[in-house]
Design a protein around this motif. Sequence first.
Motif, PDB file in Angstrom:
ATOM      1  N   LEU A  49       0.831  -1.206   0.000  1.00  0.00           N
ATOM      2  CA  LEU A  49       0.000   0.000   0.000  1.00  0.00           C
ATOM      3  C   LEU A  49       0.866   1.256   0.000  1.00  0.00           C
ATOM      4  O   LEU A  49       0.506   2.273  -0.596  1.00  0.00           O
ATOM      5  N   ASN A  50       2.014   1.181   0.666  1.00  0.00           N
ATOM      6  CA  ASN A  50       2.917   2.340   0.706  1.00  0.00           C
ATOM      7  C   ASN A  50       3.523   2.632  -0.659  1.00  0.00           C
ATOM      8  O   ASN A  50       3.833   3.778  -0.985  1.00  0.00           O
ATOM      9  N   GLN A  51       3.710   1.595  -1.457  1.00  0.00           N
ATOM     10  CA  GLN A  51       4.262   1.753  -2.810  1.00  0.00           C
ATOM     11  C   GLN A  51       3.257   1.160  -3.801  1.00  0.00           C
ATOM     12  O   GLN A  51       3.496   0.146  -4.444  1.00  0.00           O
ATOM     13  N   SER A  52       2.113   1.796  -3.909  1.00  0.00           N
ATOM     14  CA  SER A  52       0.964   1.200  -4.578  1.00  0.00           C
ATOM     15  C   SER A  52       1.136   1.023  -6.077  1.00  0.00           C
ATOM     16  O   SER A  52       0.420   0.247  -6.698  1.00  0.00           O
ATOM     17  N   ALA A  53       2.064   1.731  -6.693  1.00  0.00           N
ATOM     18  CA  ALA A  53       2.226   1.616  -8.145  1.00  0.00           C
ATOM     19  C   ALA A  53       2.938   0.327  -8.541  1.00  0.00           C
ATOM     20  O   ALA A  53       2.867  -0.091  -9.688  1.00  0.00           O
ATOM     21  N   PHE A  54       3.607  -0.320  -7.576  1.00  0.00           N
ATOM     22  CA  PHE A  54       4.379  -1.516  -7.883  1.00  0.00           C
ATOM     23  C   PHE A  54       3.617  -2.762  -7.434  1.00  0.00           C
ATOM     24  O   PHE A  54       2.786  -2.707  -6.537  1.00  0.00           O
ATOM     25  N   ASN A  55       3.924  -3.927  -8.078  1.00  0.00           N
ATOM     26  CA  ASN A  55       3.179  -5.138  -7.752  1.00  0.00           C
ATOM     27  C   ASN A  55       3.940  -6.098  -6.847  1.00  0.00           C
ATOM     28  O   ASN A  55       3.443  -7.157  -6.503  1.00  0.00           O
ATOM     29  N   ASP A  56       5.163  -5.752  -6.473  1.00  0.00           N
ATOM     30  CA  ASP A  56       5.925  -6.556  -5.524  1.00  0.00           C
ATOM     31  C   ASP A  56       6.978  -5.654  -4.896  1.00  0.00           C
ATOM     32  O   ASP A  56       7.523  -4.766  -5.557  1.00  0.00           O
ATOM     33  N   THR A 113       9.619   4.160 -15.136  1.00  0.00           N
ATOM     34  CA  THR A 113       8.665   3.098 -15.439  1.00  0.00           C
ATOM     35  C   THR A 113       7.346   3.649 -15.948  1.00  0.00           C
ATOM     36  O   THR A 113       6.470   2.891 -16.349  1.00  0.00           O
ATOM     37  N   GLY A 114       7.204   4.978 -15.913  1.00  0.00           N
ATOM     38  CA  GLY A 114       5.957   5.573 -16.382  1.00  0.00           C
ATOM     39  C   GLY A 114       4.802   5.370 -15.422  1.00  0.00           C
ATOM     40  O   GLY A 114       3.634   5.557 -15.772  1.00  0.00           O
ATOM     41  N   MET A 115       5.113   4.968 -14.170  1.00  0.00           N
ATOM     42  CA  MET A 115       4.065   4.737 -13.170  1.00  0.00           C
ATOM     43  C   MET A 115       3.810   6.021 -12.387  1.00  0.00           C
ATOM     44  O   MET A 115       4.670   6.900 -12.302  1.00  0.00           O
ATOM     45  N   GLN A 116       2.629   6.116 -11.823  1.00  0.00           N
ATOM     46  CA  GLN A 116       2.263   7.276 -11.026  1.00  0.00           C
ATOM     47  C   GLN A 116       2.129   6.878  -9.563  1.00  0.00           C
ATOM     48  O   GLN A 116       1.528   5.848  -9.242  1.00  0.00           O
ATOM     49  N   LYS A 117       2.713   7.704  -8.710  1.00  0.00           N
ATOM     50  CA  LYS A 117       2.587   7.453  -7.272  1.00  0.00           C
ATOM     51  C   LYS A 117       1.179   7.801  -6.840  1.00  0.00           C
ATOM     52  O   LYS A 117       0.674   8.886  -7.126  1.00  0.00           O
ATOM     53  N   GLN A 118       0.516   6.859  -6.164  1.00  0.00           N
ATOM     54  CA  GLN A 118      -0.886   7.043  -5.795  1.00  0.00           C
ATOM     55  C   GLN A 118      -1.028   7.074  -4.285  1.00  0.00           C
ATOM     56  O   GLN A 118      -0.452   6.252  -3.578  1.00  0.00           O
ATOM     57  N   ASP A 119      -1.781   8.022  -3.802  1.00  0.00           N
ATOM     58  CA  ASP A 119      -2.036   8.113  -2.369  1.00  0.00           C
ATOM     59  C   ASP A 119      -3.161   7.148  -1.999  1.00  0.00           C
ATOM     60  O   ASP A 119      -4.235   7.170  -2.599  1.00  0.00           O
ATOM     61  N   ILE A 120      -2.893   6.293  -1.029  1.00  0.00           N
ATOM     62  CA  ILE A 120      -3.887   5.342  -0.554  1.00  0.00           C
ATOM     63  C   ILE A 120      -4.357   5.787   0.829  1.00  0.00           C
ATOM     64  O   ILE A 120      -3.552   5.933   1.750  1.00  0.00           O
ATOM     65  N   LYS A 121      -5.632   6.028   0.971  1.00  0.00           N
ATOM     66  CA  LYS A 121      -6.179   6.453   2.258  1.00  0.00           C
ATOM     67  C   LYS A 121      -7.379   5.594   2.682  1.00  0.00           C
ATOM     68  O   LYS A 121      -7.495   5.198   3.829  1.00  0.00           O
ATOM     69  N   ASN A 122      -8.285   5.310   1.730  1.00  0.00           N
ATOM     70  CA  ASN A 122      -9.489   4.535   2.034  1.00  0.00           C
ATOM     71  C   ASN A 122      -9.300   3.083   1.595  1.00  0.00           C
ATOM     72  O   ASN A 122      -9.053   2.813   0.418  1.00  0.00           O
TER      73      ASN A 122
END
Length: 449
Positions: free
Chosen positions: A135-142, A225-234
Amino acid sequence: MRIIIAGAGEVGFHLAKLLSYEAQEITLIDTDKEKLAYADSHLDIRVLRGDATSIQVLQDAQVDDSDLVIGVTESETTNLTLCVLAKQLGSKRTMARISNTEFMDNRDLIKFEQLGIDELISPERLAAMEIQLMLNQSAFNDTYEFEGGLLTMFGVILPKTAPFVGKMVKEAARIFPELHFMPIALQRTGTQFTLIPRGDTIFKEGDQVYFITSDKGVEELYKLTGMQKQDIKNVMILGGSKVGFKTARDLCTKKFNVKLIEKNKEKAFDIADELPHALVINGDGRNVELLDEESLESMDAFIAVTGNSETNIMSCLVAKSKRIKKTIALVENMDYFQLSHSIGVDTLINKKLLAANSIFRYIRKGEVLALTRLNNLNAEILEFEVKASSLVNGELIRELNFPREASIGGVIRNGEGIIALGDFRIMQGDRVVVCCLPKAIPRIEKLFL
């Protein structure tokens, strides 16, 4: 090594299978005749039927000559008792699987080593920690942290928009002159073949790539990687299992807004009493109407951790159809990892794999401080401590006789994570993170002995 495993359940069988592949001398103990028969017919190990806390059974298993005793039965009490007895009877090292994380939280208060228990392992706790990290690094899958994040491993599927798709590794490195990350493993889309990237390896769309980065390189990785950092709160959690409860509790302490759905009414009320800062809903999370009523579309992350892998996957697919940023499914079937890229769920986690990672570092030779196996890839990442006697001590990386099936991802020195290139000299006390394919492991271990 001579290893005794008590408990032929999912974790015990999986451990026995992995260790038997490495020609370890394994004895598996359980009271269940059918489980032992299955293990005996499928694995090259010795099986022994009986109570793991029986002194006679342990003597029959030659516990006095064992290098490691691992208690992974369903009974926490059995596992702890086994370790105490095994140590008294001469085992060099003991490990116990537990479910009560109070034991781990109070290791300074209770000296388990003095009781004969060298290590405590909680697969549920490991799974909850893995979920938090994802969740802290939500753009990545591992992801996996070394030394509290001084170096971090990230896994990502390269999108078409990634700036270095179609470029060689050495070309991608020139985009950022001060390199703070290193590609360590790669799997082509649609294949099961793992590559250790070299300078002339070309990145392609759809590749599953693993990087090691220092804290300075995280932002660079997002850009490259062209990924966007996403804020996870809910966050919505499906399932009030041990993993679900621990995850909800930990996320509440980190100020996440947590909704937990539990089908069992009594369990739901118990969880609500213990987690006053979480919204606990009694209902069937497989019901799409219920998920809609509970505003699934407004969630940032959906975590499915029921006891049914298929339910977890299907629920995550429903969440993904609502454009949820991050979906995580707990799965028990290891075969699902072979399909992880095509299933459509962002991240699959498996308690058996996490427990095996935690245990495997005690099997490896040399001063192994941490180990993780990459999901769906035939590769390991190990963290070695360099000793005075190590062959790598005092050597430049480019002058090491390093196998092509392995690469150094980074070095931790004096509390700093360093992406080390060819002109870096390894010194005693360094902690070196290495990614390698199974056939290269014996050669790598010799370098760090």
